[in-house]
Design a protein around this motif. Structure first.
Motif, PDB file in Angstrom:
ATOM      1  N   UNK A 123       0.936  -1.146   0.147  1.00 47.47           N
ATOM      2  CA  UNK A 123      -0.061  -0.054  -0.058  1.00 47.47           C
ATOM      3  C   UNK A 123       0.849   1.301   0.094  1.00 47.47           C
ATOM      4  N   UNK A 124       1.963   1.151   0.982  1.00 46.76           N
ATOM      5  CA  UNK A 124       2.858   2.587   1.001  1.00 46.76           C
ATOM      6  C   UNK A 124       3.475   2.692  -0.307  1.00 46.76           C
ATOM      7  N   UNK A 125       4.173   1.577  -0.936  1.00 49.37           N
ATOM      8  CA  UNK A 125       4.597   1.588  -2.285  1.00 49.37           C
ATOM      9  C   UNK A 125       4.112   2.288  -3.294  1.00 49.37           C
ATOM     10  N   UNK A 126       2.693   1.608  -3.249  1.00 53.92           N
ATOM     11  CA  UNK A 126       1.762   2.170  -4.515  1.00 53.92           C
ATOM     12  C   UNK A 126       1.578   3.723  -4.094  1.00 53.92           C
ATOM     13  N   UNK A 127       1.316   3.962  -3.020  1.00 50.80           N
ATOM     14  CA  UNK A 127       1.001   5.515  -2.414  1.00 50.80           C
ATOM     15  C   UNK A 127       2.152   6.443  -2.879  1.00 50.80           C
ATOM     16  N   UNK A 128       3.488   5.972  -2.796  1.00 51.52           N
ATOM     17  CA  UNK A 128       4.469   6.785  -3.092  1.00 51.52           C
ATOM     18  C   UNK A 128       4.688   6.944  -4.522  1.00 51.52           C
ATOM     19  N   UNK A 129       4.522   5.801  -5.146  1.00 53.67           N
ATOM     20  CA  UNK A 129       4.666   5.909  -6.619  1.00 53.67           C
ATOM     21  C   UNK A 129       3.586   6.818  -7.366  1.00 53.67           C
ATOM     22  N   UNK A 130       2.505   6.448  -7.049  1.00 50.80           N
ATOM     23  CA  UNK A 130       1.195   7.226  -7.573  1.00 50.80           C
ATOM     24  C   UNK A 130       1.221   8.962  -6.957  1.00 50.80           C
ATOM     25  N   UNK A 131       1.866   9.138  -5.933  1.00 48.56           N
ATOM     26  CA  UNK A 131       2.158  10.580  -5.582  1.00 48.56           C
ATOM     27  C   UNK A 131       2.891  11.149  -6.447  1.00 48.56           C
ATOM     28  N   UNK A 132       4.092  10.621  -6.786  1.00 45.80           N
ATOM     29  CA  UNK A 132       4.934  11.244  -7.707  1.00 45.80           C
ATOM     30  C   UNK A 132       4.427  11.281  -8.963  1.00 45.80           C
ATOM     31  N   UNK A 133       3.561  10.129  -9.502  1.00 44.08           N
ATOM     32  CA  UNK A 133       3.133  10.277 -10.769  1.00 44.08           C
ATOM     33  C   UNK A 133       1.823  11.368 -10.720  1.00 44.08           C
ATOM     34  N   UNK A 134       1.005  11.445  -9.770  1.00 45.85           N
ATOM     35  CA  UNK A 134       0.024  12.558  -9.722  1.00 45.85           C
ATOM     36  C   UNK A 134       0.539  14.154  -9.755  1.00 45.85           C
ATOM     37  N   UNK A 135       1.917  14.233  -8.841  1.00 46.60           N
ATOM     38  CA  UNK A 135       2.388  15.611  -8.632  1.00 46.60           C
ATOM     39  C   UNK A 135       3.068  15.991  -9.929  1.00 46.60           C
ATOM     40  N   UNK A 136       4.147  15.061 -10.547  1.00 48.55           N
ATOM     41  CA  UNK A 136       4.831  15.213 -11.513  1.00 48.55           C
ATOM     42  C   UNK A 136       4.279  15.148 -13.133  1.00 48.55           C
ATOM     43  N   UNK A 137       3.418  14.101 -13.227  1.00 49.82           N
ATOM     44  CA  UNK A 137       3.105  13.837 -14.430  1.00 49.82           C
ATOM     45  C   UNK A 137       1.810  14.326 -14.892  1.00 49.82           C
ATOM     46  N   UNK A 138       0.829  13.900 -14.034  1.00 56.96           N
ATOM     47  CA  UNK A 138      -0.723  14.299 -14.156  1.00 56.96           C
ATOM     48  C   UNK A 138      -0.931  15.767 -14.011  1.00 56.96           C
ATOM     49  N   UNK A 139      -0.436  16.405 -12.891  1.00 57.84           N
ATOM     50  CA  UNK A 139      -0.554  17.809 -13.009  1.00 57.84           C
ATOM     51  C   UNK A 139       0.052  18.703 -14.227  1.00 57.84           C
ATOM     52  N   UNK A 140       0.940  18.198 -14.639  1.00 63.61           N
ATOM     53  CA  UNK A 140       1.799  18.593 -15.683  1.00 63.61           C
ATOM     54  C   UNK A 140       1.146  18.431 -17.223  1.00 63.61           C
ATOM     55  N   UNK A 141       0.423  17.342 -17.278  1.00 58.31           N
ATOM     56  CA  UNK A 141      -0.324  17.113 -18.361  1.00 58.31           C
ATOM     57  C   UNK A 141      -1.667  17.735 -18.396  1.00 58.31           C
ATOM     58  N   UNK A 142      -2.251  18.037 -17.291  1.00 55.59           N
ATOM     59  CA  UNK A 142      -3.478  18.666 -17.101  1.00 55.59           C
ATOM     60  C   UNK A 142      -3.305  20.162 -17.368  1.00 55.59           C
ATOM     61  N   UNK A 143      -2.197  20.750 -17.089  1.00 54.97           N
ATOM     62  CA  UNK A 143      -1.719  22.056 -17.316  1.00 54.97           C
ATOM     63  C   UNK A 143      -1.466  22.255 -18.998  1.00 54.97           C
ATOM     64  N   UNK A 144      -1.298  21.299 -19.806  1.00 55.60           N
ATOM     65  CA  UNK A 144      -0.924  21.614 -21.183  1.00 55.60           C
ATOM     66  C   UNK A 144      -2.269  21.754 -21.969  1.00 55.60           C
TER      67      UNK A 144
END
Length: 144
Positions: A123-144
């Motif tokens: 659970x914690x590993x998934x959270x860590x990876x998805x937090x990075x994904x959300x902060x650095x990939x999804x939010x950047x893609x949404x801003x495009x």
């Protein structure tokens, strides 16, 4: 933005765990969880680990692969080594693919004090990876 998590399925709850964690970060995301095999049950230890962080797992959160294959996704995220190659044989439609490898908590690579510890670690590993994904990939893609 649409995201498809795909894991092995069967007794694995990785895709459902990932779905619940990412949707807790942003409820506006359209997230689907599926597996190469049908989900046979939500394991009590996986449920317990998620309830500890106020998230719930239920079988209704798992979409059969045939149904998931009928949609298009912004991101396809595979969660197990065996899904990395197997997804290529499926007719999935997506713009971007990401592979995150998590070990099977029923056969952990590391020794844990108890079986629930293996699920907490997952659970914690998934959270860590998805937090990075959300902060650095999804939010950047949404801003495009």
């Amino acid at each position: 933005m649409t995201i498809l998590f795909i894991c092995r399925g069967g007794r694995s709850c990785k895709s459902i765990m990932a779905k619940e964690i990412l949707q807790a970060m942003d409820p506006k995301l359209a997230v689907t969880a599926t597996g190469l095999e049908p989900l046979t049950e939500v394991l009590p230890l996986a449920q317990q680990a998620m309830e500890e962080v106020k998230l719930n797992l239920h079988q209704d959160n798992f979409t059969p692969l045939a149904e998931a294959s009928q949609k298009s996704y912004t991101f396809l995220i595979t969660l197990s080594e065996n899904t990395r190659e197997a997804y290529r044989q499926l007719s999935l439609h997506y713009e971007h693919k990401l592979h995150l490898s998590f070990s099977n908590p029923e056969q952990p690579k590391h020794s844990f004090a108890s079986p629930i510890e293996a699920y907490r670690h997952l659970r914690d590993d998934i959270y860590s990876e998805l937090f990075y994904f959300y902060q650095h990939i999804l939010t950047k893609k949404a801003a495009e």
